[in-house]
Design an enzyme around this catalytic site. Structure first.
Site, mmCIF file in Angstrom:
data_model
loop_
_atom_site.group_PDB
_atom_site.id
_atom_site.type_symbol
_atom_site.label_atom_id
_atom_site.label_comp_id
_atom_site.label_asym_id
_atom_site.label_seq_id
_atom_site.Cartn_x
_atom_site.Cartn_y
_atom_site.Cartn_z
ATOM 1 N N THR A 177 0.859 -1.134 0.133
ATOM 2 C CA THR A 177 0.125 -0.214 0.080
ATOM 3 C C THR A 177 0.857 1.360 0.284
ATOM 4 O O THR A 177 1.955 1.321 0.709
ATOM 5 C CB THR A 177 -0.922 0.063 1.127
ATOM 6 O OG1 THR A 177 -1.775 -1.180 1.083
ATOM 7 C CG2 THR A 177 -1.437 1.078 1.383
ATOM 8 N N GLY A 207 -10.719 -2.165 3.292
ATOM 9 C CA GLY A 207 -9.626 -2.158 4.306
ATOM 10 C C GLY A 207 -9.724 -0.703 5.036
ATOM 11 O O GLY A 207 -10.659 0.152 4.829
ATOM 12 N N GLY A 229 -0.783 -1.458 6.622
ATOM 13 C CA GLY A 229 -0.834 -2.717 7.433
ATOM 14 C C GLY A 229 -2.325 -3.485 7.264
ATOM 15 O O GLY A 229 -2.768 -3.501 6.402
HETATM 16 N N1 ASP Z 1 -3.990 -1.629 4.839
HETATM 17 C C1 ASP Z 1 -4.134 -2.261 3.621
HETATM 18 C C2 ASP Z 1 -5.552 -2.950 3.557
HETATM 19 O O1 ASP Z 1 -5.736 -3.552 4.396
HETATM 20 C C3 ASP Z 1 -2.843 -3.182 3.220
HETATM 21 C C4 ASP Z 1 -1.621 -2.888 3.298
HETATM 22 O O2 ASP Z 1 -1.618 -1.742 3.784
HETATM 23 O O3 ASP Z 1 -0.794 -3.606 2.798
HETATM 24 O O4 ASP Z 1 -6.196 -2.852 2.633
#
Ligand code: ASP
Length: 311
Positions: A177, A207, A229
């Site tokens: 992300t 998310g 995350g």
């Molecule tokens: N936070 C993002 C999600 O849960 C994924 C990530 O940050 O890697 O969609």
């Protein structure tokens, strides 16, 4: 007036082979952002431009380079927030747009709404004349290969990665992300975040990234933050709002970032956060093995890091 710019490209167990390309992608985005800041651009323009550069970079799971969901589609989430008036826009589970962050900005500026999802977000993109792309245009490498196999009727292995472990030592596939926070020379703060979401997520899963206060928050009176995350955990502790709230209560940004992470740990969450306050002070914290991150120092020099002590 001090300026600030921080970026991230995901927090997880980033494999060695992605380290160099991720660092150079972050550096490139920071160079673009720095020249925009030096030209006197608004913080909102800066975070949008920087996140667009990261969306364009297939090393990160946002825009081009997004991950497939378990139905073999790409559904992306993004948000952007302006700290002067708490205006914000977001899109979730949107398909076939190259730059979800810019669509989020259009939601903010050209609709009475804050968050549009799925087909409605796509319809809004069409109405606004946003160029649509093919799903294939968003995919690279192994994900493009998987997409073609799914389309050919093959059943492909689904990996379960949307767990706290998915962002820990066991993390397998890219979870990059992207996000940016900026303070411009006129004291305006902004933040933006964009993601293809977790690998093999359930269709329609949203998310933290497009949810204000979870993935993105900006308030000129205190600070601006972007998170990455395990989204389900970040949502439950409203990570970016929590971090900025700590600044409002008197914490320095680096302490505020750590305090936010401590809150995330209450729900067993793994991730990272970048934050700048209205004085241009910076904070970064993560509790994953690695976090792709970068910032401009007080002299405007670019720094990027993946390993090591969060700062
Ligand atoms: N936070 C993002 C999600 O849960 C994924 C990530 O940050 O890697 O969609």
């Amino acid at each position: 007036m001090p300026q600030a710019l921080l970026v991230h490209g995901g927090a997880w167990n980033i494999p060695d082979e992605l380290v160099e390309s991720s660092l150079s992608g972050l550096r490139h985005a920071l160079e673009i952002g720095r020249s925009r800041l030096d030209e006197g651009a608004d913080a909102l323009d800066v975070v949008e431009t920087v996140v667009r550069a990261l969306e364009e970079d297939p090393n990160f799971d946002a825009g081009r380079g997004s991950r497939l969901n378990r139905a073999g589609e790409v559904e992306m989430d993004a948000s952007i927030m302006r700290g002067s008036d708490l205006q914000a826009g977001a899109v979730a589970a949107v398909e076939r747009v190259r730059h979800p962050v810019s669509l989020a900005r259009l939601v903010m500026e050209r609709s009475p709404h804050v968050l549009l999802v799925g087909q409605g977000a796509g319809r809004f993109a069409d109405e606004q004349g946003v160029e649509r792309c093919r799903t294939e245009d968003l995919l690279v490498g192994a994900e493009l290969e998987r997409y073609r196999r799914v389309r050919a009727g093959e059943t492909v292995l689904i990996r379960e990665e949307f767990s706290p472990e998915g962002h820990g030592e066991e993390a397998q596939g890219p979870l990059g992300t992207v996000g940016a926070v900026a303070l411009d020379a006129r004291g305006r703060l902004a933040a933006a975040t964009s993601t293809g979401g977790s690998q093999d997520k359930f269709p329609g899963r949203v998310g933290d990234s497009p949810v204000l206060g979870a993935g993105t928050w900006a308030d000129d009176t205190s600070g601006a933050a972007s998170a990455t995350g395990w989204g389900e955990g970040i949502l439950r502790v409203l990570l970016t709002h929590t971090v900025v709230d700590c600044i409002e209560r008197g914490s320095a940004p680096e302490d505020a970032a750590r305090e936010g992470l401590a809150r995330l740990e209450r729900v067993g969450g793994k991730g990272g956060v970048i934050v700048a306050d209205r004085h241009g002070r910076r904070g970064i914290a993560f509790n994953t093995p690695r976090m792709a991150r970068g910032w401009l120092d007080d002299e405007g020099e670019i720094h990027v890091a993946i390993e090591g002590e969060p700062r």
